[in-house]
Scaffold this motif. Structure first.
Motif, short mmCIF file in Angstrom:
data_model
loop_
_atom_site.label_atom_id
_atom_site.label_comp_id
_atom_site.label_asym_id
_atom_site.label_seq_id
_atom_site.Cartn_x
_atom_site.Cartn_y
_atom_site.Cartn_z
N LEU A 4 -32.84 -25.12 -38.61
CA LEU A 4 -32.40 -24.03 -39.48
C LEU A 4 -33.20 -22.78 -39.14
N ASN A 5 -32.54 -21.65 -39.15
CA ASN A 5 -33.27 -20.41 -38.96
C ASN A 5 -34.05 -20.09 -40.23
N VAL A 6 -35.03 -19.22 -40.10
CA VAL A 6 -35.74 -18.70 -41.27
C VAL A 6 -35.02 -17.41 -41.65
N PRO A 7 -34.25 -17.45 -42.74
CA PRO A 7 -33.45 -16.28 -43.08
C PRO A 7 -34.30 -15.08 -43.49
N LYS A 8 -33.83 -13.93 -43.13
CA LYS A 8 -34.45 -12.67 -43.55
C LYS A 8 -33.89 -12.29 -44.91
N ARG A 9 -34.54 -11.36 -45.56
CA ARG A 9 -34.16 -10.94 -46.91
C ARG A 9 -32.68 -10.59 -47.01
N GLU A 10 -32.18 -9.84 -46.04
CA GLU A 10 -30.78 -9.39 -46.09
C GLU A 10 -29.77 -10.52 -45.84
N GLU A 11 -30.25 -11.67 -45.44
CA GLU A 11 -29.37 -12.80 -45.16
C GLU A 11 -29.25 -13.78 -46.33
N VAL A 12 -29.97 -13.50 -47.42
CA VAL A 12 -29.96 -14.43 -48.55
C VAL A 12 -29.29 -13.78 -49.76
N SER A 13 -29.00 -14.59 -50.76
CA SER A 13 -28.33 -14.10 -51.96
C SER A 13 -29.18 -13.07 -52.71
N THR A 14 -28.54 -12.32 -53.58
CA THR A 14 -29.23 -11.32 -54.38
C THR A 14 -30.35 -11.94 -55.21
N GLY A 15 -30.07 -13.12 -55.79
CA GLY A 15 -31.09 -13.82 -56.57
C GLY A 15 -32.30 -14.19 -55.72
N ASN A 16 -32.03 -14.69 -54.52
CA ASN A 16 -33.13 -15.04 -53.63
C ASN A 16 -33.85 -13.80 -53.10
N GLN A 17 -33.13 -12.69 -52.95
CA GLN A 17 -33.78 -11.44 -52.55
C GLN A 17 -34.83 -11.02 -53.58
N ALA A 18 -34.49 -11.18 -54.85
CA ALA A 18 -35.44 -10.85 -55.92
C ALA A 18 -36.67 -11.75 -55.84
N ILE A 19 -36.46 -13.01 -55.54
CA ILE A 19 -37.60 -13.93 -55.40
C ILE A 19 -38.43 -13.54 -54.19
N PHE A 20 -37.79 -13.18 -53.09
CA PHE A 20 -38.51 -12.71 -51.90
C PHE A 20 -39.38 -11.51 -52.28
#
Length: 182
Positions: A4-20
């Motif tokens: 699996l790649n390590v997703p960047k902030r822009e590649e994850v959901s809005t909820g996960n972006q907030a956690i990032f």
């Protein structure tokens, strides 16, 4: 098998972006493990809630379990991360190597905890009676036992994700036990 790649902030959901964003503020970066959890809409938040839940174990005691379990499960990512965290919690390099080996000659109570965590992991929960007896004789409680088992599960989840995803290590890499002197 691809990893699996390590997703960047822009590649994850809005909820996960907030956690990032919260992780960036709190830790200074988003560890690759947490980013990997973000492939799922809910897994990162669920995992962080579980991992950060109240427990009867102190931070230093949690690292004892994390190191022993990660060694048994062969997770180099978690061994590397928890070696760094264990150092922040006051363990020496030699003590960390012992803990990874499921023992602690420097502290009888932590020794019982390390042996229990290793035994639970190796035996998939079918804990050997003498190990459990030693745990209680060292002064641990039934609450500590249940919290230790939860922590073994918590760490095993991360170990399995890292071992499956081959998560790139973003901490100083821990050396294999067989290459160092304990």
């Amino acid at each position: 098998m691809s990893t699996l790649n390590v997703p960047k902030r822009e590649e994850v959901s809005t909820g996960n972006q907030a956690i990032f964003d919260n992780l960036e503020k709190a830790v200074g970066f988003v560890p690759n493990l947490y980013a990997t959890y973000a492939h799922s809409e809910n897994a990162l938040a669920n995992y962080l809630n579980f991992a950060n839940a109240k427990t009867s174990l102190k931070a230093k005691e949690k690292e004892v379990v994390n190191l022993a379990v990660s060694e048994v499960n062969g997770c180099l990512y978690c061994l590397s991360a928890h070696t760094a965290i264990a150092k922040m919690n006051g363990f020496t390099e030699g003590q960390i190597l012992e803990l990874r080996d499921g023992k602690a000659s420097f502290d009888a109570k932590l020794d019982a905890l390390a042996r229990l965590a290793k035994n639970i992991t190796e035996n998939r929960g079918a804990t050997d009676a003498p190990v459990l007896e030693n745990f209680f004789e060292a002064g641990w409680t039934k609450e500590n036992l249940i919290d230790t088992i939860l922590l073994v599960g918590d760490k095993t989840i991360s170990n399995y994700i890292n071992n499956t995803a081959d998560t790139p290590i973003d901490f100083p890499v821990a050396q294999p036990l067989e290459t160092v002197e304990i």
